[in-house]
Design an enzyme around this catalytic site. Sequence first.
Site, PDB file in Angstrom:
ATOM      1  N   GLU A 131       1.849  -0.287  -4.888  1.00  0.00           N
ATOM      2  CA  GLU A 131       0.891   0.754  -5.248  1.00  0.00           C
ATOM      3  C   GLU A 131       1.595   2.100  -5.166  1.00  0.00           C
ATOM      4  O   GLU A 131       2.053   2.503  -4.100  1.00  0.00           O
ATOM      5  CB  GLU A 131      -0.291   0.746  -4.286  1.00  0.00           C
ATOM      6  N   ASP A 138       0.833  -1.206   0.000  1.00  0.00           N
ATOM      7  CA  ASP A 138       0.000   0.000   0.000  1.00  0.00           C
ATOM      8  C   ASP A 138       0.873   1.264   0.000  1.00  0.00           C
ATOM      9  O   ASP A 138       1.864   1.330   0.746  1.00  0.00           O
ATOM     10  CB  ASP A 138      -0.868  -0.041   1.265  1.00  0.00           C
TER      11      ASP A 138
END
Length: 539
Positions: free
Chosen positions: A257, A196
């Site tokens: 990401e 993330d």
Amino acid sequence: MSDERPWWREAVVYQVYPRSFADADGDGQGDLPGLRSRLDHLAGLGVDAIWLSPFYPSPMADGGYDVADHQAIDPRYGTLDDFDALVAEAADRRIRVIVDLVPNHCSAEHPWFRQALAAPPGSPERERFIFRDEPNNWVSKFGGPAWTQVGDGQWYLHLFDAAQPDWNWRHPDVVALFERVLRFWLDRGVAGFRIDVANLLFKQAGLPDVTTAAPDSPWAPAESGLPYENQPELLELYRSWRKILDSYPGDRMTVAEMWFGESAQAGPYLTGDGLSQLFDFRLLPRPWSAAEFRDVVADSHALAARTGGSVPWVLGNHDVPRMVTRYGIDQDLVRRPTADVLLGRVAVDAELGARRARAATLLLLALPGAAYLYQGDELGLPEHLDIPDGERQDPMFERTGRAFIGRDGCRIPLPWSGETAPYGFSPSPVRTWLPQPDGWARLTAAAQHADPDSALNLHRRALAERRRHPALGAGDLTWLEHDDPDVLAFRRDPGFTLVMNFGPRPVPLPAHQAILLASGPLDGGTLPPDTTVWLETRP
Ligand code: NOJ
């Protein structure tokens, strides 16, 4: 293809948003037993792996991206035994399991943050986070200030919600914690990690004020470097994680990401000794245009070629409006930030959007390299635009003063079967955690299973063809120039040609031996508007 090529380079990975995939225990929220019970859907689709968004214990201030314990399963989703069974049952179907690692921040309920709050300013407990006597001017990506004041007057940094304090990545405890977390899940057989906001972990020393204009959308990258993005220590960290992953058998991987704007920002991460993959999200804000799509594809393909890295293609995920809706609105609104802001208020041509989404999917699956599919896109689900304000869950809605409608509309529980909500999502008629719209009966997996022309069957055929055809998956592409600027076309060797018509007029098909697949009905020898075709074109 050589056996030495890691499996993930050309993989098709399916993103599972666990809270909205399938509910076995009847509480209106998805869970791991529900996912296990639907693995045959994924095997039938033909995906290589699934990536699960967070399922860790969490107060759900940000849909589970606020993790309170990285080495456990939230009881709403099940138990570690359920997780182990999931990995084993997926492996029986040759499906790998990737889990979500959230290293930039944790939940305010994480024991270390609770200890930090209970400890005084300057204490070792506070050192694991970013506490200061004075805030700087940084803003949260969810809107509002990135700092919250605690009772004794200090402030802590949170680049997202106040319930998501940022870690201090220069603290050895934080480094050691995440090494333990990696090993914990690797030991349980995961194939890898989706990382993330992988570009944010380290903050520039001294926490200088931001001097550049803030990005105009929460997911847009800054035009130039921000003091909390792409700090040089990240490369070293990801190298150290790679060593851990490589100490396990079976090509364990990471996919990062990062919302990069220029490929130069992504390049340093793709050298092979750190991250395995880095999503390219740049198709998402592009309007429906051959030139716009080609621009991104060419740049991304060149980036992968230059670095030897893997830059998977993405057309949807749990953070962006569903493509059926994105491509069904006025395309001038798709660029940031208008799509985000206005989506709830603009006219949508659902039929047009659905047609274009099918065409875009055939592009995605014919490009070289890996592709990620978001759950529900295989059913052609639209964004749910009519969620009552009181039922919205995304913290962005309130933090932006309700200016940004939030991401709930792409996170609606999946419709599996039946005529009315919960459409087989839950075993009995309960209210699902986000409301499902009326009118989804024709979109259920069961209804689409029976319809040869459904989005589901198009995905199945495309994935089967992708596995079968020697030109698909690994390899290169050669652009084919076309007189019509609304046409995007390329060749892949041996013997494959894609033609995609973005324009309003039918275009003639090039010479071919066979039509392998088309995203919609073909009109004699022509390719209708908003349609993609895969052709067999042996020399
Ligand atoms: C990116 C995730 O995809 C998104 O859902 C989340 O809100 C933020 N990171 C913060 O973790």
